[in-house]
Structure formats: C-alpha cells, structure tokens
Design a protein around this motif. Structure first.
Motif, PDB file in Angstrom:
ATOM      1  N   VAL A   1       0.822  -1.209   0.000  1.00  0.00           N
ATOM      2  CA  VAL A   1       0.000   0.000   0.000  1.00  0.00           C
ATOM      3  C   VAL A   1       0.859   1.263   0.000  1.00  0.00           C
ATOM      4  CG1 VAL A   1      -1.993  -1.084   1.088  1.00  0.00           C
ATOM      5  CG2 VAL A   1      -0.232  -0.044   2.528  1.00  0.00           C
ATOM      6  N   PHE A   2       2.059   1.182   0.591  1.00  0.00           N
ATOM      7  CA  PHE A   2       2.915   2.358   0.646  1.00  0.00           C
ATOM      8  C   PHE A   2       3.717   2.564  -0.639  1.00  0.00           C
ATOM      9  CE2 PHE A   2       2.117   1.772   5.178  1.00  0.00           C
ATOM     10  CZ  PHE A   2       1.843   3.076   5.555  1.00  0.00           C
ATOM     11  N   VAL A   3       3.845   1.516  -1.451  1.00  0.00           N
ATOM     12  CA  VAL A   3       4.497   1.696  -2.750  1.00  0.00           C
ATOM     13  C   VAL A   3       3.455   1.924  -3.847  1.00  0.00           C
ATOM     14  CG1 VAL A   3       6.469   0.291  -2.068  1.00  0.00           C
ATOM     15  CG2 VAL A   3       4.570  -0.784  -3.286  1.00  0.00           C
ATOM     16  N   TYR A   4       2.182   1.965  -3.482  1.00  0.00           N
ATOM     17  CA  TYR A   4       1.114   2.244  -4.449  1.00  0.00           C
ATOM     18  C   TYR A   4       1.391   3.496  -5.273  1.00  0.00           C
ATOM     19  CZ  TYR A   4      -3.490   3.903  -6.038  1.00  0.00           C
ATOM     20  OH  TYR A   4      -4.525   4.394  -6.787  1.00  0.00           O
ATOM     21  N   PRO A   5       1.872   4.599  -4.684  1.00  0.00           N
ATOM     22  CA  PRO A   5       2.108   5.798  -5.503  1.00  0.00           C
ATOM     23  C   PRO A   5       3.340   5.711  -6.401  1.00  0.00           C
ATOM     24  CG  PRO A   5       1.754   6.370  -3.175  1.00  0.00           C
ATOM     25  CD  PRO A   5       2.010   4.900  -3.254  1.00  0.00           C
ATOM     26  N   LEU A   6       4.148   4.664  -6.280  1.00  0.00           N
ATOM     27  CA  LEU A   6       5.404   4.610  -7.016  1.00  0.00           C
ATOM     28  C   LEU A   6       5.200   4.056  -8.425  1.00  0.00           C
ATOM     29  CD1 LEU A   6       7.876   3.437  -4.229  1.00  0.00           C
ATOM     30  CD2 LEU A   6       7.273   5.763  -4.953  1.00  0.00           C
ATOM     31  N   SER A   7       4.379   4.767  -9.192  1.00  0.00           N
ATOM     32  CA  SER A   7       4.221   4.474 -10.615  1.00  0.00           C
ATOM     33  C   SER A   7       4.718   5.689 -11.394  1.00  0.00           C
ATOM     34  CB  SER A   7       2.750   4.206 -10.954  1.00  0.00           C
ATOM     35  OG  SER A   7       1.980   5.381 -10.780  1.00  0.00           O
ATOM     36  N   VAL A   8       4.969   5.492 -12.683  1.00  0.00           N
ATOM     37  CA  VAL A   8       5.477   6.597 -13.507  1.00  0.00           C
ATOM     38  C   VAL A   8       4.503   7.766 -13.486  1.00  0.00           C
ATOM     39  CG1 VAL A   8       6.120   7.302 -15.844  1.00  0.00           C
ATOM     40  CG2 VAL A   8       6.798   5.052 -14.989  1.00  0.00           C
TER      41      VAL A   8
ATOM     42  N   ILE B   1      -4.980  23.135  -6.292  1.00  0.00           N
ATOM     43  CA  ILE B   1      -5.454  22.248  -5.221  1.00  0.00           C
ATOM     44  C   ILE B   1      -6.628  21.409  -5.704  1.00  0.00           C
ATOM     45  CG2 ILE B   1      -6.476  22.177  -2.922  1.00  0.00           C
ATOM     46  CD1 ILE B   1      -3.512  22.853  -2.936  1.00  0.00           C
ATOM     47  N   GLY B   2      -7.495  22.020  -6.544  1.00  0.00           N
ATOM     48  CA  GLY B   2      -8.616  21.271  -7.107  1.00  0.00           C
ATOM     49  C   GLY B   2      -8.142  20.088  -7.933  1.00  0.00           C
ATOM     50  N   TYR B   3      -7.069  20.282  -8.710  1.00  0.00           N
ATOM     51  CA  TYR B   3      -6.541  19.176  -9.510  1.00  0.00           C
ATOM     52  C   TYR B   3      -5.919  18.103  -8.615  1.00  0.00           C
ATOM     53  CZ  TYR B   3      -4.141  16.445 -12.998  1.00  0.00           C
ATOM     54  OH  TYR B   3      -3.713  15.398 -13.777  1.00  0.00           O
ATOM     55  N   VAL B   4      -5.240  18.523  -7.547  1.00  0.00           N
ATOM     56  CA  VAL B   4      -4.680  17.541  -6.604  1.00  0.00           C
ATOM     57  C   VAL B   4      -5.794  16.646  -6.064  1.00  0.00           C
ATOM     58  CG1 VAL B   4      -3.567  17.250  -4.351  1.00  0.00           C
ATOM     59  CG2 VAL B   4      -2.699  18.981  -5.945  1.00  0.00           C
ATOM     60  N   PHE B   5      -6.887  17.255  -5.621  1.00  0.00           N
ATOM     61  CA  PHE B   5      -8.002  16.470  -5.098  1.00  0.00           C
ATOM     62  C   PHE B   5      -8.666  15.636  -6.203  1.00  0.00           C
ATOM     63  CE2 PHE B   5      -8.451  19.712  -1.500  1.00  0.00           C
ATOM     64  CZ  PHE B   5      -7.763  18.899  -0.625  1.00  0.00           C
ATOM     65  N   TYR B   6      -8.690  16.185  -7.421  1.00  0.00           N
ATOM     66  CA  TYR B   6      -9.279  15.453  -8.547  1.00  0.00           C
ATOM     67  C   TYR B   6      -8.504  14.160  -8.791  1.00  0.00           C
ATOM     68  CZ  TYR B   6     -11.390  14.804 -13.185  1.00  0.00           C
ATOM     69  OH  TYR B   6     -12.072  14.316 -14.260  1.00  0.00           O
ATOM     70  N   TYR B   7      -7.178  14.244  -8.763  1.00  0.00           N
ATOM     71  CA  TYR B   7      -6.363  13.053  -8.988  1.00  0.00           C
ATOM     72  C   TYR B   7      -6.512  12.067  -7.830  1.00  0.00           C
ATOM     73  CZ  TYR B   7      -2.586   9.903 -10.061  1.00  0.00           C
ATOM     74  OH  TYR B   7      -1.875   8.766 -10.330  1.00  0.00           O
ATOM     75  N   ILE B   8      -6.518  12.580  -6.604  1.00  0.00           N
ATOM     76  CA  ILE B   8      -6.680  11.710  -5.443  1.00  0.00           C
ATOM     77  C   ILE B   8      -8.034  10.988  -5.506  1.00  0.00           C
ATOM     78  CG2 ILE B   8      -6.995  11.715  -2.934  1.00  0.00           C
ATOM     79  CD1 ILE B   8      -4.868  13.924  -2.807  1.00  0.00           C
ATOM     80  N   ALA B   9      -9.076  11.703  -5.966  1.00  0.00           N
ATOM     81  CA  ALA B   9     -10.393  11.086  -6.108  1.00  0.00           C
ATOM     82  C   ALA B   9     -10.362   9.954  -7.126  1.00  0.00           C
ATOM     83  CB  ALA B   9     -11.424  12.141  -6.517  1.00  0.00           C
ATOM     84  N   TYR B  10      -9.618  10.135  -8.210  1.00  0.00           N
ATOM     85  CA  TYR B  10      -9.504   9.063  -9.198  1.00  0.00           C
ATOM     86  C   TYR B  10      -8.800   7.846  -8.615  1.00  0.00           C
ATOM     87  CZ  TYR B  10     -11.489  10.798 -13.532  1.00  0.00           C
ATOM     88  OH  TYR B  10     -12.370  11.179 -14.503  1.00  0.00           O
ATOM     89  N   CYS B  11      -7.840   8.095  -7.742  1.00  0.00           N
ATOM     90  CA  CYS B  11      -7.162   6.979  -7.072  1.00  0.00           C
ATOM     91  C   CYS B  11      -8.146   6.195  -6.207  1.00  0.00           C
ATOM     92  CB  CYS B  11      -5.994   7.487  -6.222  1.00  0.00           C
ATOM     93  SG  CYS B  11      -4.604   8.137  -7.177  1.00  0.00           S
TER      94      CYS B  11
ATOM     95  N   ALA C   1      -1.494   3.186  -8.802  1.00  0.00           N
ATOM     96  CA  ALA C   1      -2.126   4.465  -9.097  1.00  0.00           C
ATOM     97  C   ALA C   1      -2.375   4.612 -10.599  1.00  0.00           C
ATOM     98  CB  ALA C   1      -1.244   5.604  -8.593  1.00  0.00           C
ATOM     99  N   PRO C   2      -3.555   5.072 -10.988  1.00  0.00           N
ATOM    100  CA  PRO C   2      -3.920   5.132 -12.406  1.00  0.00           C
ATOM    101  C   PRO C   2      -3.279   6.310 -13.125  1.00  0.00           C
ATOM    102  CG  PRO C   2      -5.678   6.044 -11.072  1.00  0.00           C
ATOM    103  CD  PRO C   2      -4.642   5.513 -10.103  1.00  0.00           C
ATOM    104  N   ASP C   3      -3.218   6.198 -14.429  1.00  0.00           N
ATOM    105  CA  ASP C   3      -2.765   7.289 -15.284  1.00  0.00           C
ATOM    106  C   ASP C   3      -3.986   8.113 -15.654  1.00  0.00           C
ATOM    107  OD1 ASP C   3      -1.737   9.024 -17.115  1.00  0.00           O
ATOM    108  OD2 ASP C   3      -0.809   7.494 -18.393  1.00  0.00           O
ATOM    109  N   ILE C   4      -4.045   9.337 -15.193  1.00  0.00           N
ATOM    110  CA  ILE C   4      -5.235  10.155 -15.407  1.00  0.00           C
ATOM    111  C   ILE C   4      -5.401  10.539 -16.860  1.00  0.00           C
ATOM    112  CG2 ILE C   4      -4.293  12.491 -15.124  1.00  0.00           C
ATOM    113  CD1 ILE C   4      -6.687  13.019 -13.229  1.00  0.00           C
TER     114      ILE C   4
END
Length: 260
Positions: free
Chosen positions: A21-28, A71-81, A92-95
C-alpha cells in the motif's frame, strides 16, 4: 465519480499488504504528478512576485485563483485513485486515460472535499474560533471529526455529490464495517496530523499593516519552500490513504450496499 460499471478483477499483490500500500504511488504517472505538484506552487509564486508584481490586489486574486485550481486538480487526482482502487486497482492510475478536467470540475471536486471536511470538523472549528485554545476539548472534537471523516469522504467521492453526506447513512455504514473501519481511521490520523502542522504554521498578522496585507503574506507562505515540502509529504500520504479508502470499499461493497 460513480462506479457505474462492473468492478475490474483485483490484481494480486506481489508484496506483503502492509508494504504494497505504501508503494502504491510509485508508478510513472504518480511520480510525474508529484514533480508537477512540487513545481506548480513555486511557478505560481514566480508569476505572483515577478510577472504580476505590479498588479496589486488583482495580482493576488489571480494568484489565489491559480492556487485554487491547483489544489482542485490535486483532489481530482486523489479522487480518481479512490475510484480506481474501489474497482480493484492496485497501482495508481494514469489520469491521461480520462478526459482532461475543466475548471468547473476542479472547483466542484474541491467543494466536495471541503464539504466533507466541513461536515466532520465544524465542531472543532467553531470551538477554536470561540476560544482560541488547543486543549482537551479541542482534541476530543478533532477525534470526533477524524472518526467520521473517512466514511464521509468515501461517500462524497464515490457519489461525486454533497447530497451523499447523509449522517444516518454514514453512521450505518460505519456500524456495518466497524472493526476494519477503525484501522482506516487510525491511518487517516497521519495526514490529519500533517494538516494540523501546516495550519499551525500559517503566519498570523501582528499589526494593522500586516492585517491589511495578510493576503499577500499568506500567498508568500503558500508558495514558500517550507510549506511546499510539507505539502508534498501530505499529498503522498493522501494518495496512500486514497488507495486504502478505495480498497476499503472494494472489500466491503456488499456490506455497505450503496448500489454503485
């Protein structure tokens, strides 16, 4: 942001769960996003101090608008996750596979997250405004907010609507998944603590002149290296939290019975 199609099959984890779970963000994709998230506040600060330096209040308004969209885009990406993990995603998905969000969508996402925060933390906010004290009552009210926040955030992101913040449904959902949910709450104390550190360090005006110029002081703070570094730690932990939140829905979608 609803999960309207059949969830994908979960990808088997190659590492132990607690590590994976902690390496989940380690994608390109995420690493590129993290670089962009790190650079953008400094870019806004450069625009504000150099390009718009002669614009006075208008420069501040433009810079704040740019920061809100950021900040809106940061939350937008987190929501997609969250949504991707709720379908069984393990990285983590490629937006870029989604349509690029417009300004209205970014502001809407920010309002949804803000609404969830307001519903859960308004008691501690009101208490601090009235007393300006950080005491036992403050921390008890903060604990109350943190306890309900993960479920409220999950609902508002999955339904993409403030109407989903029904307190009765939130309480019932927590009751149905209580013991697993407690572990989720414990993790959310980490980004919650980071938010407190970032807020507690916000400069406070001491003189009348500072009060009148506070918006400019605040912008300098938001675009400063100290705040941005802490923001990056928060974003990383928030992406991990988004994955856990989505996995929580994946594991308990039948008990929750939200019809998504």
């Amino acid at each position: 942001m609803k999960v309207i199609e059949e969830p994908q099959l979960a990808v088997e984890r190659k590492l132990p769960w607690i590590i994976d779970v902690f390496v989940y963000p380690l994608s390109v994709s995420v690493l590129i996003h993290l670089v962009v998230f790190f650079v953008v506040p400094f870019l806004i600060g450069f625009i504000y101090r150099n390009i718009l330096s002669g614009g006075g209040p208008l420069a501040a308004v433009v810079s704040i608008g740019l920061y809100v969209l950021f900040i809106g885009y940061v939350f937008y990406y987190i929501a997609y996750c969250v949504v991707d993990s709720a379908k069984g995603g393990r990285r983590a998905p490629d937006i870029s596979i989604y349509a690029a969000p417009g300004k209205g969508e970014l502001v809407s996402q920010l309002l949804c997250v803000t609404g969830a925060v307001a519903v859960c933390f308004w008691p501690v906010g009101v208490y601090y405004i009235l007393t300006e004290r950080v005491d036992r009552v403050f921390w008890l009210l903060s604990g109350y907010g943190i306890f309900f926040f993960p479920m409220a955030l999950l609902r508002v992101l999955m339904f993409d609507s403030l109407d989903s913040l029904n307190p009765i449904v939130i309480v019932i959902s927590i009751y149905r998944t209580f013991f697993t949910y407690l572990g989720l709450v414990l993790f959310f104390c980490v980004p919650g603590g980071l938010v407190y550190v970032m807020i507690s360090d916000v400069p406070q005006p001491q003189t009348l002149t500072q009060t009148l110029l506070y918006v400019f002081i605040f912008l300098d703070y938001l675009c400063g290296a100290g705040f941005v570094c802490r923001l990056m730690v928060f974003i990383y932990s928030a992406i991990v939290g988004a994955h856990l939140l989505g996995c929580f829905y994946w594991w308990h979608k039948d008990e929750l019975g939200w019809g998504l």
